[in-house]
Design a protein around this motif. Structure first.
Motif, mmCIF file in Angstrom:
data_model
loop_
_atom_site.group_PDB
_atom_site.id
_atom_site.type_symbol
_atom_site.label_atom_id
_atom_site.label_comp_id
_atom_site.label_asym_id
_atom_site.label_seq_id
_atom_site.Cartn_x
_atom_site.Cartn_y
_atom_site.Cartn_z
ATOM 1 N N LEU A 245 0.822 -1.207 0.000
ATOM 2 C CA LEU A 245 0.000 0.000 0.000
ATOM 3 C C LEU A 245 0.859 1.262 0.000
ATOM 4 C CD1 LEU A 245 -2.930 -0.987 2.391
ATOM 5 C CD2 LEU A 245 -3.032 -0.624 -0.082
ATOM 6 N N ALA A 246 2.032 1.198 0.608
ATOM 7 C CA ALA A 246 2.935 2.357 0.604
ATOM 8 C C ALA A 246 3.408 2.667 -0.804
ATOM 9 C CB ALA A 246 4.127 2.099 1.526
ATOM 10 N N ARG A 247 3.754 1.641 -1.561
ATOM 11 C CA ARG A 247 4.197 1.874 -2.943
ATOM 12 C C ARG A 247 3.054 2.426 -3.790
ATOM 13 N NH1 ARG A 247 8.354 -3.046 -4.718
ATOM 14 N NH2 ARG A 247 9.808 -2.751 -2.987
ATOM 15 N N ALA A 248 1.874 1.879 -3.614
ATOM 16 C CA ALA A 248 0.731 2.339 -4.407
ATOM 17 C C ALA A 248 0.366 3.777 -4.095
ATOM 18 C CB ALA A 248 -0.476 1.423 -4.146
ATOM 19 N N GLU A 249 0.658 4.219 -2.872
ATOM 20 C CA GLU A 249 0.284 5.581 -2.470
ATOM 21 C C GLU A 249 1.104 6.650 -3.185
ATOM 22 O OE1 GLU A 249 -1.355 7.618 1.623
ATOM 23 O OE2 GLU A 249 0.303 6.197 1.774
ATOM 24 N N TRP A 250 2.174 6.235 -3.883
ATOM 25 C CA TRP A 250 2.970 7.205 -4.643
ATOM 26 C C TRP A 250 2.203 7.779 -5.836
ATOM 27 C CZ3 TRP A 250 8.181 9.081 -4.476
ATOM 28 C CH2 TRP A 250 8.829 8.810 -3.269
ATOM 29 N N ILE A 251 1.030 7.246 -6.113
ATOM 30 C CA ILE A 251 0.189 7.869 -7.142
ATOM 31 C C ILE A 251 -0.155 9.299 -6.722
ATOM 32 C CG2 ILE A 251 -2.024 7.049 -6.186
ATOM 33 C CD1 ILE A 251 -3.004 6.707 -9.069
ATOM 34 N N LYS A 252 -0.220 9.544 -5.412
ATOM 35 C CA LYS A 252 -0.507 10.891 -4.921
ATOM 36 C C LYS A 252 0.637 11.850 -5.242
ATOM 37 C CE LYS A 252 -3.319 9.267 -1.004
ATOM 38 N NZ LYS A 252 -3.446 9.264 0.478
ATOM 39 N N MET A 253 1.859 11.344 -5.196
ATOM 40 C CA MET A 253 3.016 12.183 -5.486
ATOM 41 C C MET A 253 2.991 12.656 -6.935
ATOM 42 S SD MET A 253 6.214 12.699 -6.905
ATOM 43 C CE MET A 253 6.772 11.091 -7.481
ATOM 44 N N ILE A 254 2.879 11.725 -7.877
ATOM 45 C CA ILE A 254 2.932 12.119 -9.287
ATOM 46 C C ILE A 254 1.678 12.887 -9.686
ATOM 47 C CG2 ILE A 254 1.925 9.996 -10.236
ATOM 48 C CD1 ILE A 254 4.874 12.089 -11.643
ATOM 49 N N ALA A 255 0.568 12.642 -9.013
ATOM 50 C CA ALA A 255 -0.673 13.358 -9.329
ATOM 51 C C ALA A 255 -0.547 14.853 -9.080
ATOM 52 C CB ALA A 255 -1.829 12.792 -8.510
ATOM 53 N N ALA A 256 0.283 15.234 -8.110
ATOM 54 C CA ALA A 256 0.460 16.660 -7.800
ATOM 55 C C ALA A 256 0.999 17.422 -8.998
ATOM 56 C CB ALA A 256 1.403 16.818 -6.603
ATOM 57 N N THR B 242 -8.214 13.357 -7.541
ATOM 58 C CA THR B 242 -8.405 12.126 -8.320
ATOM 59 C C THR B 242 -7.541 11.002 -7.761
ATOM 60 O OG1 THR B 242 -8.861 13.412 -10.318
ATOM 61 C CG2 THR B 242 -8.224 11.100 -10.621
ATOM 62 N N ALA B 243 -6.281 11.301 -7.480
ATOM 63 C CA ALA B 243 -5.363 10.295 -6.944
ATOM 64 C C ALA B 243 -5.832 9.787 -5.588
ATOM 65 C CB ALA B 243 -3.961 10.879 -6.832
ATOM 66 N N ASP B 244 -6.310 10.693 -4.753
ATOM 67 C CA ASP B 244 -6.794 10.301 -3.433
ATOM 68 C C ASP B 244 -7.977 9.341 -3.552
ATOM 69 O OD1 ASP B 244 -6.694 10.825 -0.423
ATOM 70 O OD2 ASP B 244 -8.778 11.282 -0.874
ATOM 71 N N SER B 245 -8.874 9.629 -4.488
ATOM 72 C CA SER B 245 -10.036 8.767 -4.708
ATOM 73 C C SER B 245 -9.616 7.390 -5.219
ATOM 74 C CB SER B 245 -10.984 9.445 -5.698
ATOM 75 O OG SER B 245 -12.078 8.607 -5.997
ATOM 76 N N ILE B 246 -8.680 7.369 -6.169
ATOM 77 C CA ILE B 246 -8.195 6.105 -6.734
ATOM 78 C C ILE B 246 -7.526 5.268 -5.646
ATOM 79 C CG2 ILE B 246 -6.489 5.075 -8.290
ATOM 80 C CD1 ILE B 246 -7.000 7.476 -10.179
ATOM 81 N N PHE B 247 -6.665 5.907 -4.864
ATOM 82 C CA PHE B 247 -5.956 5.157 -3.824
ATOM 83 C C PHE B 247 -6.907 4.642 -2.754
ATOM 84 C CE2 PHE B 247 -3.772 4.827 0.254
ATOM 85 C CZ PHE B 247 -2.835 3.857 -0.079
ATOM 86 N N THR B 248 -7.896 5.429 -2.394
ATOM 87 C CA THR B 248 -8.871 5.007 -1.385
ATOM 88 C C THR B 248 -9.584 3.728 -1.824
ATOM 89 O OG1 THR B 248 -9.217 7.270 -0.597
ATOM 90 C CG2 THR B 248 -10.954 5.669 -0.123
#
Length: 395
Positions: free
Chosen positions: A204-215, A222-228
């Motif tokens: 889950l930590a690796r997947a949460e990096w979608i928030k980093m690139i989304a910025a 959008t990234a927060d919704s996808i990760f949730t």
């Protein structure tokens, strides 16, 4: 005789004037300092639940992204980015400045292809490395038509081709020391967005990096919704299997040039096995990296393991040809051996090395399906598959 009092009065007035000016300057200076301190405090920060490697802060007119340095014991960051929308925005002097949303970039790491795909930003990719090893059908098609340029070897990408594409940024893997490719691009004025998700130790930590690139694309919501949604599916499956009656033992890896590398107890794979309710022999080990063993040690320590994941063979016949000692493993005798070759291309593309980082729920589902198939009766493997007895040619 009257000149003395007048002179004293003038000196007194001059002193008072200087004192007033000094106090006024101090007030203005202090107020300016307070304002700078206020500006240094973010108005809000993105909630990061699992990842340790990055931080995102919001200020009045810009966003700051900090990548922490996993190889340093100091608080010195690996990289700092200031993301702005208005070109007139005043930014701090340190760090890399990027106007968002980005519209073009080259990618030097497969894992971000899936993140960009989920964010619907695949169209921003103008160049990739190791194009023939890519699995993503859409990117392969664009490579064939020339819409995306193959920049060659990921460890020695073609700098001239990269410069010719004029990307707004380059996504590249980060290492303990800066590589020559990144240095040349930085010298030429091209910002590098460093990939450090692979240093995280949990799915889950690796997947949460979608928030980093989304910025960088102004798509944090959008990234927060996808990760949730990803997190929900992952935790839901964990809840479903938490009371399994039997916890099977597991081994992983394969022999590479005389050494069998197994994950340490604090590594990504060890945590994935734990979450899948699988008993991994090195689960109490303190290492987060790999541990090298010889084949004899593997036979001794993992010989009785129920399942073997990550085998680098497609058939049991191939396994026997590689080393007859493999036939002594209990997992081989039980025919409970799996590879990561379920989604591959003839030229060497493997989706396990692309989209798995962004889909930990599917990685977990694969393991659960293999060990506890009755829990997921309608699920089909995504990244792994069981070894066959013989290849199609041998049959």
């Amino acid at each position: 005789m009257r000149l003395m009092p007048l002179r004293k009065n003038k000196l007194l007035l001059l002193f008072l004037l200087c004192a007033v000016l000094f106090l006024a300057w101090n007030c203005r200076s202090g107020q300016h300092q307070d304002n700078r301190e206020d500006e240094a405090k973010p108005l809000s920060s993105v909630v990061i639940q699992y990842a340790k490697g990055f931080k995102i802060d919001h200020f009045a007119h810009y966003t700051r992204v900090i990548l922490h340095n996993p190889w340093s014991n100091t608080n010195e960051p690996y990289a700092v980015y200031y993301l702005y929308r208005d070109s007139s925005t005043l930014l701090p002097t340190n760090g890399t400045k990027l106007k968002i949303p980005l519209s073009s970039l080259t990618v030097n790491t497969f894992s971000y292809l899936a993140f960009l795909d989920l964010l619907d930003e695949q169209g921003a990719i103008t160049g990739v490395t190791d194009g023939f090893r890519i699995y993503h059908p859409g990117i392969l098609q664009k490579l064939r038509t020339g819409e995306i340029t193959d920049l060659g070897d990921p460890f020695h990408p073609n700098v001239e081709k990269t410069l010719a594409l004029k990307p707004q940024a380059v996504i590249s893997s980060a290492y303990a020391q800066r590589d020559n490719y990144s240095e040349r691009l930085i010298d030429a004025g091209f910002p590098i967005i460093y990939s450090l998700e692979w240093m995280e130790n949990s799915p889950l930590a690796r997947a949460e990096w979608i928030k980093m690139i989304a910025a960088f694309f102004d798509k944090e919501a959008t990234a927060d919704s996808i990760f949730t949604e990803i997190e929900h599916r992952y935790l839901q499956l964990q809840e479903k299997i938490k009371n399994v009656s039997t916890q099977y033992t597991v081994m992983t890896g394969d022999n590479f040039q005389g050494t069998w590398y197994v994950p340490g107890g604090k590594s990504f794979n060890a945590i994935l096995f734990r979450d899948a309710q699988l008993d991994y022999l090195f689960k109490n080990n303190r290492e987060s990296g790999s541990i090298g063993l010889d084949i004899e040690s593997v036979l001794t320590r993992f010989g009785k393991a129920d399942y073997w994941f990550g085998c680098e063979a497609d058939t049991y016949a191939e396994l026997a040809d590689k080393d007859a000692k493999y036939l002594l493993l209990e997992s081989v005798k039980k025919r409970q051996v799996f590879n990561n070759h379920n989604r591959v291309t003839p030229s060497g593309g493997n989706d396990y090395f692309e989209s798995a980082v962004a889909n930990p729920d599917l990685l977990l589902s694969d393991l659960v399906k293999a060990a506890y198939p009755e829990i997921l009766p309608h699920y089909s493997f995504t990244y792994i598959k069981p070894l066959e007895e013989l290849s199609a040619r041998e049959k």
